[in-house]
Design a protein around this motif. Structure first.
Motif, PDB file in Angstrom:
ATOM      1  N   ASP A 211       0.840  -1.209   0.000  1.00  8.21           N
ATOM      2  CA  ASP A 211       0.000   0.000   0.000  1.00  8.21           C
ATOM      3  C   ASP A 211       0.871   1.254   0.000  1.00  8.21           C
ATOM      4  OD1 ASP A 211      -2.352  -1.395  -0.060  1.00  8.21           O
ATOM      5  OD2 ASP A 211      -2.709  -1.300   2.105  1.00  8.21           O
ATOM      6  N   ASN A 212       1.880   1.213   0.860  1.00  9.55           N
ATOM      7  CA  ASN A 212       2.787   2.354   0.968  1.00  9.55           C
ATOM      8  C   ASN A 212       3.507   2.606  -0.355  1.00  9.55           C
ATOM      9  OD1 ASN A 212       5.634   3.503   1.580  1.00  9.55           O
ATOM     10  ND2 ASN A 212       4.454   4.013   3.419  1.00  9.55           N
ATOM     11  N   LEU A 213       3.915   1.495  -0.977  1.00  9.04           N
ATOM     12  CA  LEU A 213       4.617   1.599  -2.251  1.00  9.04           C
ATOM     13  C   LEU A 213       3.714   2.157  -3.344  1.00  9.04           C
ATOM     14  CD1 LEU A 213       7.093   1.080  -4.013  1.00  9.04           C
ATOM     15  CD2 LEU A 213       6.306  -1.293  -4.293  1.00  9.04           C
ATOM     16  N   GLN A 214       2.467   1.719  -3.357  1.00 11.86           N
ATOM     17  CA  GLN A 214       1.523   2.241  -4.366  1.00 11.86           C
ATOM     18  C   GLN A 214       1.312   3.752  -4.192  1.00 11.86           C
ATOM     19  OE1 GLN A 214      -1.726  -0.815  -3.801  1.00 11.86           O
ATOM     20  NE2 GLN A 214      -1.725  -0.729  -6.045  1.00 11.86           N
ATOM     21  N   ASP A 215       1.176   4.181  -2.934  1.00 11.20           N
ATOM     22  CA  ASP A 215       1.007   5.623  -2.689  1.00 11.20           C
ATOM     23  C   ASP A 215       2.235   6.391  -3.164  1.00 11.20           C
ATOM     24  OD1 ASP A 215      -1.463   5.186  -1.583  1.00 11.20           O
ATOM     25  OD2 ASP A 215      -0.742   5.143   0.495  1.00 11.20           O
ATOM     26  N   ALA A 216       3.424   5.835  -2.863  1.00 13.53           N
ATOM     27  CA  ALA A 216       4.660   6.509  -3.271  1.00 13.53           C
ATOM     28  C   ALA A 216       4.767   6.577  -4.792  1.00 13.53           C
ATOM     29  CB  ALA A 216       5.868   5.779  -2.682  1.00 13.53           C
ATOM     30  N   LEU A 217       4.343   5.525  -5.471  1.00 12.17           N
ATOM     31  CA  LEU A 217       4.381   5.509  -6.941  1.00 12.17           C
ATOM     32  C   LEU A 217       3.405   6.523  -7.517  1.00 12.17           C
ATOM     33  CD1 LEU A 217       4.572   1.648  -7.475  1.00 12.17           C
ATOM     34  CD2 LEU A 217       6.351   3.310  -8.088  1.00 12.17           C
ATOM     35  N   LYS A 218       2.243   6.645  -6.898  1.00 14.99           N
ATOM     36  CA  LYS A 218       1.253   7.621  -7.387  1.00 14.99           C
ATOM     37  C   LYS A 218       1.774   9.043  -7.226  1.00 14.99           C
ATOM     38  CE  LYS A 218      -2.839   4.803  -6.416  1.00 14.99           C
ATOM     39  NZ  LYS A 218      -3.985   4.607  -5.488  1.00 14.99           N
ATOM     40  N   ASN A 219       2.488   9.273  -6.110  1.00 15.15           N
ATOM     41  CA  ASN A 219       2.984  10.621  -5.833  1.00 15.15           C
ATOM     42  C   ASN A 219       4.365  10.886  -6.420  1.00 15.15           C
ATOM     43  OD1 ASN A 219       0.663  11.067  -4.272  1.00 15.15           O
ATOM     44  ND2 ASN A 219       1.626  10.176  -2.445  1.00 15.15           N
ATOM     45  N   GLY A 220       4.965   9.861  -6.994  1.00 18.43           N
ATOM     46  CA  GLY A 220       6.307  10.027  -7.547  1.00 18.43           C
ATOM     47  C   GLY A 220       7.346  10.279  -6.471  1.00 18.43           C
ATOM     48  N   ASN A 221       7.120   9.782  -5.269  1.00 18.07           N
ATOM     49  CA  ASN A 221       8.026   9.992  -4.136  1.00 18.07           C
ATOM     50  C   ASN A 221       9.161   8.966  -4.204  1.00 18.07           C
ATOM     51  OD1 ASN A 221       9.318  10.257  -1.672  1.00 18.07           O
ATOM     52  ND2 ASN A 221       7.402  10.633  -0.544  1.00 18.07           N
ATOM     53  N   THR A 222      10.244   9.345  -4.842  1.00 19.34           N
ATOM     54  CA  THR A 222      11.345   8.415  -5.068  1.00 19.34           C
ATOM     55  C   THR A 222      11.985   7.941  -3.771  1.00 19.34           C
ATOM     56  OG1 THR A 222      11.834   9.619  -7.119  1.00 19.34           O
ATOM     57  CG2 THR A 222      13.499   8.082  -6.313  1.00 19.34           C
ATOM     58  N   GLU A 223      12.119   8.838  -2.803  1.00 16.07           N
ATOM     59  CA  GLU A 223      12.749   8.474  -1.523  1.00 16.07           C
ATOM     60  C   GLU A 223      11.917   7.411  -0.800  1.00 16.07           C
ATOM     61  OE1 GLU A 223      14.225  10.607   2.657  1.00 16.07           O
ATOM     62  OE2 GLU A 223      13.437  11.798   0.992  1.00 16.07           O
ATOM     63  N   GLU A 224      10.602   7.591  -0.811  1.00 20.39           N
ATOM     64  CA  GLU A 224       9.733   6.621  -0.135  1.00 20.39           C
ATOM     65  C   GLU A 224       9.724   5.294  -0.897  1.00 20.39           C
ATOM     66  OE1 GLU A 224       8.480   7.142   2.738  1.00 20.39           O
ATOM     67  OE2 GLU A 224       7.428   5.231   2.903  1.00 20.39           O
ATOM     68  N   ILE A 225       9.772   5.393  -2.224  1.00 20.28           N
ATOM     69  CA  ILE A 225       9.853   4.151  -3.016  1.00 20.28           C
ATOM     70  C   ILE A 225      11.104   3.380  -2.635  1.00 20.28           C
ATOM     71  CG2 ILE A 225      10.193   3.230  -5.342  1.00 20.28           C
ATOM     72  CD1 ILE A 225       8.533   5.600  -6.397  1.00 20.28           C
ATOM     73  N   ASP A 226      12.202   4.081  -2.513  1.00 20.64           N
ATOM     74  CA  ASP A 226      13.478   3.439  -2.186  1.00 20.64           C
ATOM     75  C   ASP A 226      13.450   2.784  -0.794  1.00 20.64           C
ATOM     76  OD1 ASP A 226      16.276   3.022  -3.060  1.00 20.64           O
ATOM     77  OD2 ASP A 226      16.691   4.141  -1.225  1.00 20.64           O
ATOM     78  N   ASP A 227      12.756   3.428   0.146  1.00 23.04           N
ATOM     79  CA  ASP A 227      12.679   2.867   1.508  1.00 23.04           C
ATOM     80  C   ASP A 227      11.976   1.510   1.523  1.00 23.04           C
ATOM     81  OD1 ASP A 227      13.970   5.042   2.504  1.00 23.04           O
ATOM     82  OD2 ASP A 227      12.155   6.080   3.199  1.00 23.04           O
ATOM     83  N   ASN A 228      11.088   1.287   0.579  1.00 23.64           N
ATOM     84  CA  ASN A 228      10.347   0.022   0.568  1.00 23.64           C
ATOM     85  C   ASN A 228      11.206  -1.170   0.135  1.00 23.64           C
ATOM     86  OD1 ASN A 228       7.465   0.506   1.321  1.00 23.64           O
ATOM     87  ND2 ASN A 228       7.679   2.073  -0.269  1.00 23.64           N
ATOM     88  N   ILE A 229      12.334  -0.882  -0.482  1.00 26.81           N
ATOM     89  CA  ILE A 229      13.226  -1.986  -0.860  1.00 26.81           C
ATOM     90  C   ILE A 229      13.718  -2.712   0.390  1.00 26.81           C
ATOM     91  CG2 ILE A 229      15.410  -2.572  -1.955  1.00 26.81           C
ATOM     92  CD1 ILE A 229      15.005  -0.195  -3.825  1.00 26.81           C
ATOM     93  N   GLU A 230      14.123  -1.936   1.371  1.00 26.65           N
ATOM     94  CA  GLU A 230      14.603  -2.543   2.619  1.00 26.65           C
ATOM     95  C   GLU A 230      13.485  -3.306   3.322  1.00 26.65           C
ATOM     96  OE1 GLU A 230      16.660  -1.146   6.856  1.00 26.65           O
ATOM     97  OE2 GLU A 230      16.441   0.263   5.197  1.00 26.65           O
ATOM     98  N   ARG A 231      12.274  -2.759   3.273  1.00 30.64           N
ATOM     99  CA  ARG A 231      11.139  -3.451   3.913  1.00 30.64           C
ATOM    100  C   ARG A 231      10.845  -4.783   3.209  1.00 30.64           C
ATOM    101  NH1 ARG A 231       8.350   2.357   3.572  1.00 30.64           N
ATOM    102  NH2 ARG A 231       9.396   3.317   5.364  1.00 30.64           N
ATOM    103  N   MET A 232      10.970  -4.776   1.903  1.00 31.40           N
ATOM    104  CA  MET A 232      10.762  -6.042   1.179  1.00 31.40           C
ATOM    105  C   MET A 232      11.868  -7.040   1.492  1.00 31.40           C
ATOM    106  SD  MET A 232       9.288  -4.915  -2.532  1.00 31.40           S
ATOM    107  CE  MET A 232       7.740  -4.016  -2.667  1.00 31.40           C
TER     108      MET A 232
END
Length: 313
Positions: A211-232
């Motif tokens: 969910d967090n990743l989808q929101d980040a993708l919609k907003n183009g938030n690259t930093e938040e997208i990158d943070d999800n790599i560690e969570r995965m």
């Protein structure tokens, strides 16, 4: 002592019946292949057969339990394998999306695929075996996650482990509680993967990450997208640990299965030795008993015939 005709006839009938009973007993062994038919034939042998039959039945039940347990583990491992593929694909997409060179259309395409992968996680979480949900601890009649990725059981604890009896005083834990794979907790900064317990309505950590990743993708938030790599990576590492545990259990069950098959063979052989006849020996005994009986019949006719009436003829 005076020997009368009646005495001769009584002795002859007694011997004839004895020979007939012996032939009847051997004939039953010949027809059934068993040394005894009723407990009075051989009380000790019957007692031993009952004990061995019980041992064989127990081993057969342990084997049925073991087969069921192995099937459960196979389904669990398959579900974990699918989960691993989903996380791996999602990580690849996340890495691609985090490089900051993607167009909006690219991010939308990635976001759409992430949405499909999230739905697949929910389906994996609700995997069943023989009508039972495999990740819901003791509550196998309930699904694990709803369509939004929230836990359905009112409570779910990591210690809800089912054990299968696979031998005398020997059991093995089989199920993997879903919280150990899908986790609990938010996926924002500071949120951790919790694998201890959940209550109704808590959201899966894995779903929260998506969910967090989808929101980040919609907003183009690259930093938040990158943070999800560690969570995965956290989800994947935990998944690999649980898969290793399932593999270890499967190996133990395979070793136990070999032992049970050996025990079943030994008990069956002992049972056969105890109650099965040697057919060649029985055939010889039967022919002997038959010959003796025919001889006693022949002798009997000669004893009965010379009566006073025969002399008066």
């Amino acid at each position: 002592m005076r020997i009368t005709n009646n005495m001769l006839v009584r002795n002859m009938m007694s011997n004839l019946n004895t020979n007939l009973r012996r032939m009847n007993r051997v004939q039953k062994q010949y027809q059934t292949g068993k040394k005894f038919q009723v407990p009075s034939d051989d009380p000790i042998g019957v007692s031993k057969s009952l004990k061995l039959s019980t041992d064989v039945s127990k081993v057969e039940q342990y084997k049925r339990n073991l087969d069921d347990a192995m099937s459960w583990l196979d389904i669990t491992e398959d579900a974990m394998n699918q989960m691993g593929e989903v996380i791996q694909r999602a990580r690849e997409l996340t890495v691609k999306a985090s490089n900051g060179t993607n167009e909006d259309t690219d991010l939308k395409a990635i976001e759409a695929e992430i949405g499909q992968l999230k739905e697949q996680i929910v389906k994996i979480a609700n995997t069943t075996y023989a009508g039972r949900n495999i990740f819901t601890g003791y509550k196998t009649d309930s699904k694990l996650l709803d369509d939004d990725g929230k836990y359905i059981p009112n409570t779910l604890n990591a210690d809800e482990i089912s054990r299968y009896n696979i031998g005398v005083s020997e059991d093995i834990p089989i199920n993997t509680v879903g919280i150990a794979i899908f986790g609990n907790g938010d996926a924002t900064s500071g949120g951790n993967f919790d694998a201890t317990s959940v209550n109704n309505g808590d959201k899966s950590y894995a779903i929260a990450v998506f969910d967090n990743l989808q929101d980040a993708l919609k907003n183009g938030n690259t930093e938040e997208i990158d943070d999800n790599i560690e969570r995965m990576d956290t989800i994947m590492n935990n998944l690999l640990s649980k898969r290793a545990q399932v593999g270890a259990k499967t190996n133990r069950l395979e070793l136990t299965k070999n032992r049970l098959e050996s025990e079943e063979l030994n008990f069956t052989e002992l049972l056969s030795n105890n109650e099965d006849v040697d057919m060649a020996e029985v055939i010889i005994d039967f022919k002997t008993a038959e010959s003796v009986y025919r001889a006693s019949l022949s002798a009997g006719t000669k004893i009965i015939q010379p009566s006073l009436v025969d002399f008066l003829r």
